[in-house]
Design a protein around this motif. Structure first.
Motif, PDB file in Angstrom:
ATOM      1  N   TYR A 114     -10.713   6.205  -5.677  1.00  0.00           N
ATOM      2  CA  TYR A 114      -9.761   5.222  -5.134  1.00  0.00           C
ATOM      3  C   TYR A 114     -10.214   3.794  -5.464  1.00  0.00           C
ATOM      4  O   TYR A 114      -9.400   2.938  -5.815  1.00  0.00           O
ATOM      5  CB  TYR A 114      -9.637   5.364  -3.608  1.00  0.00           C
ATOM      6  N   VAL A 130       0.874  -1.177   0.000  1.00  0.00           N
ATOM      7  CA  VAL A 130       0.000   0.000   0.000  1.00  0.00           C
ATOM      8  C   VAL A 130       0.909   1.224   0.000  1.00  0.00           C
ATOM      9  O   VAL A 130       1.817   1.296   0.817  1.00  0.00           O
ATOM     10  CB  VAL A 130      -0.861   0.047   1.287  1.00  0.00           C
ATOM     11  N   ASP A 131       0.642   2.173  -0.892  1.00  0.00           N
ATOM     12  CA  ASP A 131       1.543   3.324  -1.002  1.00  0.00           C
ATOM     13  C   ASP A 131       0.904   4.560  -0.346  1.00  0.00           C
ATOM     14  O   ASP A 131       0.337   5.425  -1.019  1.00  0.00           O
ATOM     15  CB  ASP A 131       1.838   3.595  -2.480  1.00  0.00           C
ATOM     16  N   GLN A 190      -0.066   8.374  -1.955  1.00  0.00           N
ATOM     17  CA  GLN A 190      -1.458   8.850  -1.881  1.00  0.00           C
ATOM     18  C   GLN A 190      -1.514  10.206  -1.170  1.00  0.00           C
ATOM     19  O   GLN A 190      -2.198  11.128  -1.621  1.00  0.00           O
ATOM     20  CB  GLN A 190      -2.314   7.824  -1.137  1.00  0.00           C
ATOM     21  N   SER A 238      -4.200   1.713   6.283  1.00  0.00           N
ATOM     22  CA  SER A 238      -4.132   0.974   5.010  1.00  0.00           C
ATOM     23  C   SER A 238      -5.499   0.564   4.473  1.00  0.00           C
ATOM     24  O   SER A 238      -5.597  -0.026   3.398  1.00  0.00           O
ATOM     25  CB  SER A 238      -3.273  -0.281   5.194  1.00  0.00           C
ATOM     26  N   ARG A 244      -8.255   0.930  -7.725  1.00  0.00           N
ATOM     27  CA  ARG A 244      -8.000  -0.450  -7.281  1.00  0.00           C
ATOM     28  C   ARG A 244      -8.594  -1.449  -8.268  1.00  0.00           C
ATOM     29  O   ARG A 244      -7.997  -2.498  -8.542  1.00  0.00           O
ATOM     30  CB  ARG A 244      -8.607  -0.666  -5.885  1.00  0.00           C
ATOM     31  N   ASN A 302      -9.316   0.994   2.793  1.00  0.00           N
ATOM     32  CA  ASN A 302      -9.678   1.751   1.575  1.00  0.00           C
ATOM     33  C   ASN A 302     -10.003   3.210   1.889  1.00  0.00           C
ATOM     34  O   ASN A 302      -9.713   4.102   1.102  1.00  0.00           O
ATOM     35  CB  ASN A 302     -10.864   1.094   0.867  1.00  0.00           C
ATOM     36  N   HIS A 315      -3.009  -0.796  -4.644  1.00  0.00           N
ATOM     37  CA  HIS A 315      -3.283   0.490  -4.012  1.00  0.00           C
ATOM     38  C   HIS A 315      -3.639   1.524  -5.075  1.00  0.00           C
ATOM     39  O   HIS A 315      -3.676   1.204  -6.270  1.00  0.00           O
ATOM     40  CB  HIS A 315      -2.102   0.934  -3.132  1.00  0.00           C
ATOM     41  N   HIS A 368      -9.917  -4.302  -1.319  1.00  0.00           N
ATOM     42  CA  HIS A 368      -9.012  -3.991  -0.218  1.00  0.00           C
ATOM     43  C   HIS A 368      -7.759  -4.853  -0.374  1.00  0.00           C
ATOM     44  O   HIS A 368      -6.640  -4.401  -0.145  1.00  0.00           O
ATOM     45  CB  HIS A 368      -9.695  -4.250   1.119  1.00  0.00           C
ATOM     46  N   GLN A 369      -7.968  -6.102  -0.751  1.00  0.00           N
ATOM     47  CA  GLN A 369      -6.842  -6.985  -1.094  1.00  0.00           C
ATOM     48  C   GLN A 369      -7.120  -7.623  -2.442  1.00  0.00           C
ATOM     49  O   GLN A 369      -8.276  -7.832  -2.815  1.00  0.00           O
ATOM     50  CB  GLN A 369      -6.684  -8.118  -0.056  1.00  0.00           C
TER      51      GLN A 369
END
Ligand SMILES: Cc1ncc(COP(=O)(O)O)c(C=O)c1O
Length: 376
Positions: A254, A6-7, A11, A190, A258, A192, A355, A289-290
């Motif tokens: 966002y 996750v960046d 962001q 981390s 993703r 969403n 991410h 989310h993943q």
């Protein structure tokens, strides 16, 4: 390339001006607790979700605990919970001296189903906590139907699926977390919709529950120093609410970012027989989310992980141990082998970086590196 799961830095850089200004406003007013930004964010989130009431709190675990506290459950009442989830979901049940009744999960969507739920119901079942794992809603229409038939409370754990849309058979669309009696979410950085510390919220469409939840989150009081209930102190800091207020405006974008990453992975891995890309839950959108792969039995996950790490690509195992096998939750009732689907998933899942700031270059590199893996 510096690839992250996750960046958060990237962001933040893209919204720095807005966020810095929002934080500065809180600093200038020093309204650190219950500043106007908290109510404003709760109202904005309620509108985004289509929920009647949003009650912010200190973190997602507190949200789950407060939700269960608000239902008037009694010592030993049973609460159904999947064993393939993050520990918080079951932890709060045990903490309140209720009985977590662990259940299996669907092998493809990783979510609980109405069939699994119904089989676990006993005369002591009072609530279920479906977890919308990895970013898509469990199949809530049949789950609600079973819950109604047996008078069971439904507390949705939406920590990983904020913004996911669930479509009912009549075409009605509702956000994950707004369908059951109470929805809970986490604003862990981390997530969403993540803040810059800890944060969480509860949602409900029931005014009485909303009023009880508000009191419990505030030491059991509606009027200062008049404590009707035993509560807790669980607040969302004003600074966190200010950050979330900004990030909420970007949440749909966002989710789209993703989804683009997920679609590129899906396409890049479509012909690989040694892995299964995420299976979409019918009736739900996925907010990723993943992005979690299910590896074929013969794949050595540790070798793949090490291979990727050697090429600068992080990967994570969510989750390596099912809850019924965690020392904290061991009982004589369950042993290894009792939840074969969840146990198998714990050995075979692998989540790749996903991410909102991922570049095409990073994506192509990850896809080609995964494709070049040779199992020993
Ligand atoms: C499924 C699930 N439930 C609950 C939580 C708890 O949230 P928090 O870390 O904000 O307490 C998390 C996040 O960590 C989660 O992923």
């Amino acid at each position: 390339m510096n690839i992250q799961m996750v960046d958060l830095k990237g962001q933040y850089a893209n919204i720095k001006l807005e966020v810095d200004q929002a934080i500065q406003e809180v600093l200038d007013t020093t309204a650190f607790i219950n500043g106007p930004q908290v109510k404003k964010f709760a109202d904005d989130l309620a509108e985004f979700l289509g929920a009647e009431h949003v009650i912010p709190c200190a973190n997602g675990t507190d949200a789950l605990q407060i939700a269960l506290m608000s239902l008037n459950l009694r010592l030993g009442d049973e609460v159904i919970v999947p064993c393939f989830t993050y520990v918080a979901t079951a932890e709060v049940i045990a903490l309140l001296k209720l009985k977590p009744v662990m259940v299996e999960t669907d092998p493809d969507t990783f979510n609980i189903t109405a069939e699994i739920f119904e089989k676990a119901i006993t005369s002591k079942t009072r609530a279920i906590v479906p977890v919308h794992l990895f970013g898509q809603s469990a199949d809530m229409e049949p789950i609600m139907e079973v819950a109604r038939r047996h008078s069971i409370f439904v507390v949705e754990d939406t920590a990983q699926a904020i913004g996911a849309d669930y479509t009912f058979s009549d075409g009605t669309v509702m956000k994950a977390g707004t369908i059951g009696h109470i929805g809970c979410t986490s604003f862990f950085p981390s997530k969403n919709l993540g803040c810059y510390g800890d944060g969480g919220a509860l949602y409900t469409n029931d005014p009485e529950l909303a009023s009880t939840i508000r009191k419990i989150a505030n030491h059991g009081q509606a009027k200062k120093y008049h404590h009707e209930l035993v509560g807790v102190n669980s607040r969302l800091d004003t600074i966190q609410a200010a950050v979330l207020g900004i990030k909420l405006k970007h949440l749909d974008q966002y989710a789209e970012a993703r989804r683009i990453v997920a679609a590129a992975y899906d396409k890049g891995f479509a012909d690989l027989s040694w892995l299964q890309t995420p299976v979409r839950q019918a009736n739900s959108t996925h907010v990723f989310h993943q992005y979690t792969l299910k590896l074929a039995n013969e794949v050595n996950r540790e070798s793949l992980k090490a291979f990727l790490a050697g090429k600068g690509i992080p990967s994570m195992v969510y989750y390596p141990v099912a809850l019924h096998l965690q020392q904290a939750f061991r009982t004589d009732e369950f042993d290894k082998g009792d939840f074969p689907v969840s146990e198998d998933l714990c050995e075979r899942v692998l989540s790749l970086p996903i991410h909102t700031e991922m570049t095409e270059e990073e994506l192509n590199y990850i896809v080609s590196t995964v494709r070049s893996f040779k199992n020993d």
